[in-house]
Design a protein around this motif. Sequence first.
Motif, PDB file in Angstrom:
ATOM      1  N   ASP A  66       0.860  -1.183   0.000  1.00 33.94           N
ATOM      2  CA  ASP A  66       0.000   0.000   0.000  1.00 33.94           C
ATOM      3  C   ASP A  66       0.896   1.233   0.000  1.00 33.94           C
ATOM      4  OD1 ASP A  66      -3.224   0.328   0.856  1.00 33.94           O
ATOM      5  OD2 ASP A  66      -1.993   2.129   1.019  1.00 33.94           O
ATOM      6  N   TYR A  67       0.408   2.330  -0.575  1.00 35.47           N
ATOM      7  CA  TYR A  67       1.204   3.555  -0.621  1.00 35.47           C
ATOM      8  C   TYR A  67       1.131   4.337   0.688  1.00 35.47           C
ATOM      9  CZ  TYR A  67      -3.186   6.024  -1.399  1.00 35.47           C
ATOM     10  OH  TYR A  67      -4.454   6.505  -1.258  1.00 35.47           O
ATOM     11  N   SER A  68       0.171   4.009   1.550  1.00 36.56           N
ATOM     12  CA  SER A  68      -0.009   4.725   2.809  1.00 36.56           C
ATOM     13  C   SER A  68       0.847   4.113   3.915  1.00 36.56           C
ATOM     14  CB  SER A  68      -1.479   4.689   3.230  1.00 36.56           C
ATOM     15  OG  SER A  68      -1.618   5.201   4.555  1.00 36.56           O
ATOM     16  N   VAL A  89       5.330  -0.781   2.185  1.00 34.14           N
ATOM     17  CA  VAL A  89       4.910   0.463   1.544  1.00 34.14           C
ATOM     18  C   VAL A  89       5.416   0.436   0.109  1.00 34.14           C
ATOM     19  CG1 VAL A  89       5.136   2.977   1.552  1.00 34.14           C
ATOM     20  CG2 VAL A  89       4.974   1.734   3.711  1.00 34.14           C
ATOM     21  N   ASN A 138       4.214   1.775  -4.253  1.00 29.76           N
ATOM     22  CA  ASN A 138       3.306   2.458  -5.175  1.00 29.76           C
ATOM     23  C   ASN A 138       3.165   1.610  -6.433  1.00 29.76           C
ATOM     24  OD1 ASN A 138       2.040   4.128  -7.041  1.00 29.76           O
ATOM     25  ND2 ASN A 138       3.120   5.961  -6.354  1.00 29.76           N
TER      26      ASN A 138
END
Length: 72
Positions: free
Chosen positions: A26-28, A52, A54
């Motif tokens: 996840d990018y968050s 993490v 993208n």
Amino acid sequence: MEIGCGNGYNIFSLSAFLQAEIRGIDYSEKLVALAKSGLKDFEAADRVGFDVGNVLEDLTDFGSFPQIYTDR
């Protein structure tokens, strides 16, 4: 591998049925940290991981997986 794993809910659920390594991306950073905190007392923690990343960038550093899943 799940792209957009968020807090890891889907991966925690799937790991009860799948006896394979499951990774979530996840990018968050906050959501990945939340997902990782759920691994503390999780019985399948040795088969589950969160990172993490993208999806719009190169994900080859995360390895190769026979299936990729997303639910959005």
